[in-house]
Write a protein that holds these residues in place. Structure first.
Motif, PDB file in Angstrom:
ATOM      1  N   ARG A 299       0.862  -1.205   0.000  1.00  0.00           N
ATOM      2  CA  ARG A 299       0.000   0.000   0.000  1.00  0.00           C
ATOM      3  C   ARG A 299       0.893   1.248   0.000  1.00  0.00           C
ATOM      4  O   ARG A 299       0.664   2.212   0.700  1.00  0.00           O
ATOM      5  N   GLY A 300       1.944   1.161  -0.800  1.00  0.00           N
ATOM      6  CA  GLY A 300       2.866   2.295  -0.886  1.00  0.00           C
ATOM      7  C   GLY A 300       4.283   1.899  -0.550  1.00  0.00           C
ATOM      8  O   GLY A 300       5.233   2.556  -0.965  1.00  0.00           O
ATOM      9  N   VAL A 301       4.440   0.802   0.193  1.00  0.00           N
ATOM     10  CA  VAL A 301       5.783   0.270   0.445  1.00  0.00           C
ATOM     11  C   VAL A 301       5.989  -0.907  -0.503  1.00  0.00           C
ATOM     12  O   VAL A 301       5.163  -1.824  -0.564  1.00  0.00           O
ATOM     13  N   SER A 302       7.086  -0.863  -1.251  1.00  0.00           N
ATOM     14  CA  SER A 302       7.365  -1.916  -2.233  1.00  0.00           C
ATOM     15  C   SER A 302       8.829  -2.333  -2.147  1.00  0.00           C
ATOM     16  O   SER A 302       9.688  -1.561  -1.711  1.00  0.00           O
ATOM     17  N   TYR A 303       9.097  -3.559  -2.587  1.00  0.00           N
ATOM     18  CA  TYR A 303      10.469  -4.064  -2.641  1.00  0.00           C
ATOM     19  C   TYR A 303      10.881  -4.320  -4.090  1.00  0.00           C
ATOM     20  O   TYR A 303      11.904  -4.930  -4.333  1.00  0.00           O
ATOM     21  N   CYS A 304      10.074  -3.851  -5.027  1.00  0.00           N
ATOM     22  CA  CYS A 304      10.357  -4.145  -6.436  1.00  0.00           C
ATOM     23  C   CYS A 304       9.927  -2.979  -7.322  1.00  0.00           C
ATOM     24  O   CYS A 304       8.738  -2.835  -7.634  1.00  0.00           O
ATOM     25  N   ALA A 305      10.915  -2.181  -7.695  1.00  0.00           N
ATOM     26  CA  ALA A 305      10.608  -1.002  -8.514  1.00  0.00           C
ATOM     27  C   ALA A 305      10.059  -1.404  -9.878  1.00  0.00           C
ATOM     28  O   ALA A 305       9.141  -0.776 -10.399  1.00  0.00           O
TER      29      ALA A 305
ATOM     30  N   VAL B 268       7.412   4.225  -1.015  1.00  0.00           N
ATOM     31  CA  VAL B 268       8.732   3.926  -0.456  1.00  0.00           C
ATOM     32  C   VAL B 268       9.205   2.598  -1.042  1.00  0.00           C
ATOM     33  O   VAL B 268       8.546   1.566  -0.865  1.00  0.00           O
ATOM     34  N   PHE B 269      10.319   2.645  -1.744  1.00  0.00           N
ATOM     35  CA  PHE B 269      10.899   1.438  -2.340  1.00  0.00           C
ATOM     36  C   PHE B 269      12.110   1.034  -1.504  1.00  0.00           C
ATOM     37  O   PHE B 269      13.072   1.803  -1.399  1.00  0.00           O
TER      38      PHE B 269
END
Ligand code: NAP
Length: 302
Positions: free
Chosen positions: A125-131, A228-229
């Motif tokens: 929901r806005g935090v990701s680990y994969c651009a 945020v990535f």
């Protein structure tokens, strides 16, 4: 009972499967996330021989299809428990139990978490680990990339093509990323590097709205942000094997170039084991060795 179970369908596991299948073994591959592993979420690969440039998704698909066409049986479930000693090896998932004469563990690494407040709550929901996977959701927006390695640098560059503004938050006073990436970042007018900085908290309502950012003087300020990535590297995920397979202090499997472990008939391949360079090319190399060693082991028993 199958001949060989391979845990992990990244480049190491898929290559091991191809070698074992060519030698006539039956192979089950157990994969908890996605075939291709870390490779599958890499935007562009320029250091895998044979391809001047290829996307991670394409290379993953090609290896997956090759193993599948040759007869590998894929089980997309997480390996949760193993019993590796003795002649019959057992691997359990939440709903199945598999038995084999030999096992290759090629489970790669798991992503490292930031551990700050809000990270878990806002993941997806806005935090990701994969651009590469999620960047498109942030078109025209303002995002943060956390980390100073090659992945963070590549993510920042990728996102700078989509987003209005990219803040690159780095905990040290310099990047770990290679110089050519650092130079590219310096040329981008919409990437701002925030050195010796950390995210203390991620805030929002339904989705991320802001972060609490701490600078090198330990001053905190709230910064409005849309995404945020997190790209702060990877660590071994070898807990379920810890009482059975020897590991180093950092929980990497101990193995030499034969990929053999301390347990007969059990091999390790790719990023999960002790080795100086973790790349697709070295994972593929391990896969070829581990697959061939498993074939030899099984043939020696029959
Ligand atoms: P990495 O090289 O281990 O870098 C991790 C970065 O995250 C470092 O800057 C580290 O800071 C930082 N970090 C770690 N824990 C943190 C925390 N808790 N809070 C804030 N920052 C934290 O990981 P990576 O960039 O994912 O790369 C992994 C491997 O894949 C590397 O070998 C890399 O070279 C390779 N790779 C290669 C390419 C390419 O060849 N183009 C592309 C992507 C990845 P410190 O520097 O202070 O430790």
């Amino acid at each position: 009972m199958t001949d060989l179970i391979i845990i992990g369908a990244g480049p190491a596991g898929l290559t091991a499967a191809i070698y074992a299948l060519r030698a006539g073994l039956s192979v089950v591959i157990i994969e908890g996330v996605i075939y291709g592993g870390q490779m599958s979420i890499t935007n562009e690969i320029e250091n895998y021989p044979g391809f001047r440039s290829i996307s991670g998704a394409q290379l993953s698909e090609a290896m997956y299809k090759q193993a599948g066409d040759m007869g590998a049986k894929f089980i997309f479930q997480k390996a949760e428990q193993v019993r590796l000693s003795g002649d019959v090896k057992t691997v359990k998932t939440h709903s199945n139990e598999f038995h084999a004469k030999a096992v290759i563990i090629a489970n790669g690494l798991k992503r490292r978490l930031l551990g700050c407040r809000g990270e878990e709550e806002f993941t997806g929901r806005g935090v990701s680990y994969c651009a590469v996977c999620d960047g498109a959701f942030f078109k025209g927006k303002k995002v943060i990339v956390v980390g100073g390695g090659n992945t963070a640098a590549e993510d920042a560059l990728y996102l700078s093509e989509l987003c209005n503004q990219v803040l690159l938050v780095v905990r040290r006073d310099r990047l770990r990323a290679e110089k050519y990436l650092a130079d590219l970042i310096d040329k981008k007018s919409n990437i701002t590097k925030l050195m010796q900085s950390r995210i203390r908290e991620i805030r929002g309502e339904n989705t991320v709205k802001s972060v609490i950012l701490e600078d090198k003087l330990e001053n905190c300020q709230e910064v409005d942000i849309d995404g945020v990535f997190i790209a702060i590297g990877y660590e071994p995920g070898n807990d379920i094997y810890k009482d059975q397979i020897k590991m180093d202090d950092y929980m990497y499997f101990i193995s030499d170039e034969s990929c053999q472990t301390n347990v007969s008939g059990v091999y390790v391949a790719g990023d999960c084991r002790t080795k100086p360079i973790r790349q697709i090319a070295t994972a593929v190399s391990d896969g070829a060795v581990a697959g061939s060693m498993a074939v030899r082991f099984i043939l020696s028993k029959t």
